[in-house]
Scaffold this motif. Structure first.
Motif, PDB file in Angstrom:
ATOM      1  N   GLY A   1       3.580   3.964   4.540  1.00 35.94           N
ATOM      2  CA  GLY A   1       3.941   3.806   3.134  1.00 35.94           C
ATOM      3  C   GLY A   1       4.163   5.138   2.444  1.00 35.94           C
ATOM      4  O   GLY A   1       5.106   5.302   1.663  1.00 35.94           O
ATOM      5  N   ASP A   2       3.279   6.101   2.737  1.00 34.51           N
ATOM      6  CA  ASP A   2       3.430   7.427   2.158  1.00 34.51           C
ATOM      7  C   ASP A   2       4.745   8.072   2.604  1.00 34.51           C
ATOM      8  O   ASP A   2       5.460   8.691   1.807  1.00 34.51           O
ATOM      9  CB  ASP A   2       2.268   8.329   2.581  1.00 34.51           C
TER      10      ASP A   2
ATOM     11  N   SER B   1       6.683  -2.088  -3.082  1.00 32.56           N
ATOM     12  CA  SER B   1       5.542  -1.401  -3.684  1.00 32.56           C
ATOM     13  C   SER B   1       4.282  -1.611  -2.857  1.00 32.56           C
ATOM     14  O   SER B   1       3.507  -0.669  -2.628  1.00 32.56           O
ATOM     15  CB  SER B   1       5.322  -1.898  -5.114  1.00 32.56           C
TER      16      SER B   1
ATOM     17  N   LEU C   1       7.501   6.570   3.725  1.00 29.82           N
ATOM     18  CA  LEU C   1       8.652   5.872   3.145  1.00 29.82           C
ATOM     19  C   LEU C   1       8.832   6.250   1.677  1.00 29.82           C
ATOM     20  O   LEU C   1       9.964   6.438   1.207  1.00 29.82           O
ATOM     21  CB  LEU C   1       8.473   4.365   3.291  1.00 29.82           C
ATOM     22  N   ARG C   2       7.737   6.363   0.966  1.00 26.44           N
ATOM     23  CA  ARG C   2       7.827   6.777  -0.441  1.00 26.44           C
ATOM     24  C   ARG C   2       8.390   8.188  -0.543  1.00 26.44           C
ATOM     25  O   ARG C   2       9.236   8.473  -1.411  1.00 26.44           O
ATOM     26  CB  ARG C   2       6.454   6.712  -1.108  1.00 26.44           C
TER      27      ARG C   2
ATOM     28  N   GLN D   1      12.158   2.250  -6.682  1.00 27.82           N
ATOM     29  CA  GLN D   1      11.752   1.131  -5.830  1.00 27.82           C
ATOM     30  C   GLN D   1      12.722  -0.032  -5.980  1.00 27.82           C
ATOM     31  O   GLN D   1      13.070  -0.698  -4.997  1.00 27.82           O
ATOM     32  CB  GLN D   1      10.331   0.682  -6.175  1.00 27.82           C
TER      33      GLN D   1
ATOM     34  N   GLU E   1       4.462   0.609   0.227  1.00 33.77           N
ATOM     35  CA  GLU E   1       4.222   2.020  -0.058  1.00 33.77           C
ATOM     36  C   GLU E   1       2.757   2.308  -0.356  1.00 33.77           C
ATOM     37  O   GLU E   1       2.254   3.388  -0.034  1.00 33.77           O
ATOM     38  CB  GLU E   1       5.091   2.466  -1.234  1.00 33.77           C
ATOM     39  N   THR E   2       2.058   1.366  -0.958  1.00 35.55           N
ATOM     40  CA  THR E   2       0.654   1.591  -1.314  1.00 35.55           C
ATOM     41  C   THR E   2      -0.308   1.130  -0.237  1.00 35.55           C
ATOM     42  O   THR E   2      -1.523   1.329  -0.373  1.00 35.55           O
ATOM     43  CB  THR E   2       0.312   0.853  -2.624  1.00 35.55           C
TER      44      THR E   2
ATOM     45  N   ARG F   1      12.069   7.982   0.012  1.00 31.55           N
ATOM     46  CA  ARG F   1      12.724   7.323  -1.123  1.00 31.55           C
ATOM     47  C   ARG F   1      12.909   8.305  -2.274  1.00 31.55           C
ATOM     48  O   ARG F   1      13.982   8.365  -2.906  1.00 31.55           O
ATOM     49  CB  ARG F   1      11.897   6.109  -1.577  1.00 31.55           C
TER      50      ARG F   1
END
Length: 258
Positions: free
Chosen positions: A7-8, A36, A10-11, A21, A39-40, A14
């Motif tokens: 997630g980190d 979301s 991919l964020r 998002q 990512e979290t 992005r």
């Protein structure tokens, strides 16, 4: 990049691609809520979803493997050595391009601008270079801009330096490779003229390389060739830099010499 989870990562990509998002969710045909959660860390994406998001974000293949590993999946893209049988066809194609470009210079490089191969035409560019810079691994950008390399022979050094640094900055934006950041910082420390953008002349189509050689000033146009459908990391990070004569005197001198 100090992130660890899928997630980190991919964020991070992005944000590198300057997407919200909602924008990425629209591209990926999923909900912003689900994205979301991914990512979290509140949702665990499938291997297919990770691959799909990587594709929508145009993440380099090397980094896609990293995202897959962080998500708990095996890497999808191999990284074979260039001298393995699996790469025979790639090496043959690369050699065909290099040989076919004679008598003009052409070289093959990897993502970090390390010279992998070159044709005999490159020899004229290496005249007078400090032998230490020619010890493997040879970096093509360092050869060009180092004060003990080609730099003293480049007639339009400020313009050429600005062009190469701009290319490198764009490559860093696409790949996020820390090795390229280190290389950029090193190159910026070399002497070479102004750091601001050099504006083109009204009739200028591309930035030429103007190289002094044995009493002549040669002018070259550079063209970058990449493999169009890479399916492993090694191929994705290969490129061929070909130099074409930018004027008739250069063409005649190289043709007569060849």
């Amino acid at each position: 990049m100090n992130t660890q989870t899928a997630g980190d990562l991919l964020r991070h990509w992005r944000l590198e691609r300057r997407l919200s998002q909602l924008e990425l969710a629209g591209r990926a045909e999923t909900s912003a809520r689900h994205l979301s959660f991914i990512e979290t860390g509140r949702a665990t994406p499938s291997r297919g979803m990770v691959a799909h998001l990587c594709q929508q974000l145009d993440i380099p293949l090397r980094e896609r493997n990293r995202v897959l590993l962080a998500a708990g999946y095996a890497p999808a893209y191999a990284e074979p050595a260039l001298d393995t049988p699996a790469m025979d066809a790639v090496r043959a194609a690369m050699r065909l391009i290099l040989d076919g470009h004679q008598p003009y210079p052409a070289l093959a490089i990897d993502q970090n601008w390390t010279m992998i191969d070159a044709n005999p035409g490159v020899a004229l560019m290496l005249t007078g270079i400090d032998p230490a810079l020619l010890q493997p691994p040879v970096n093509a950008l360092r050869l060009s801009l180092h004060p003990d390399g080609m730099a003293p022979r480049i007639a339009n050094l400020a313009e050429w330096r600005g062009h190469l640094l701009a290319r490198l900055v764009r490559q860093i934006e696409v790949t996020g490779a820390p090795e390229l950041v280190e290389l950029r910082d090193e190159l910026r420390g070399y002497p070479g003229g102004e750091t601001e953008v050099v504006l083109p002349e009204p009739d200028q189509a591309v930035v030429p390389l103007r190289l002094r050689h044995e009493g002549h000033e040669l002018a070259f146009l550079s063209v970058t060739t990449v493999f169009g459908t890479p399916m492993n990391v090694t191929v994705a990070e290969l490129a061929i830099e070909s130099f074409f004569p930018a004027d008739e005197p250069t063409r005649k001198l190289l043709t007569d010499a060849g």
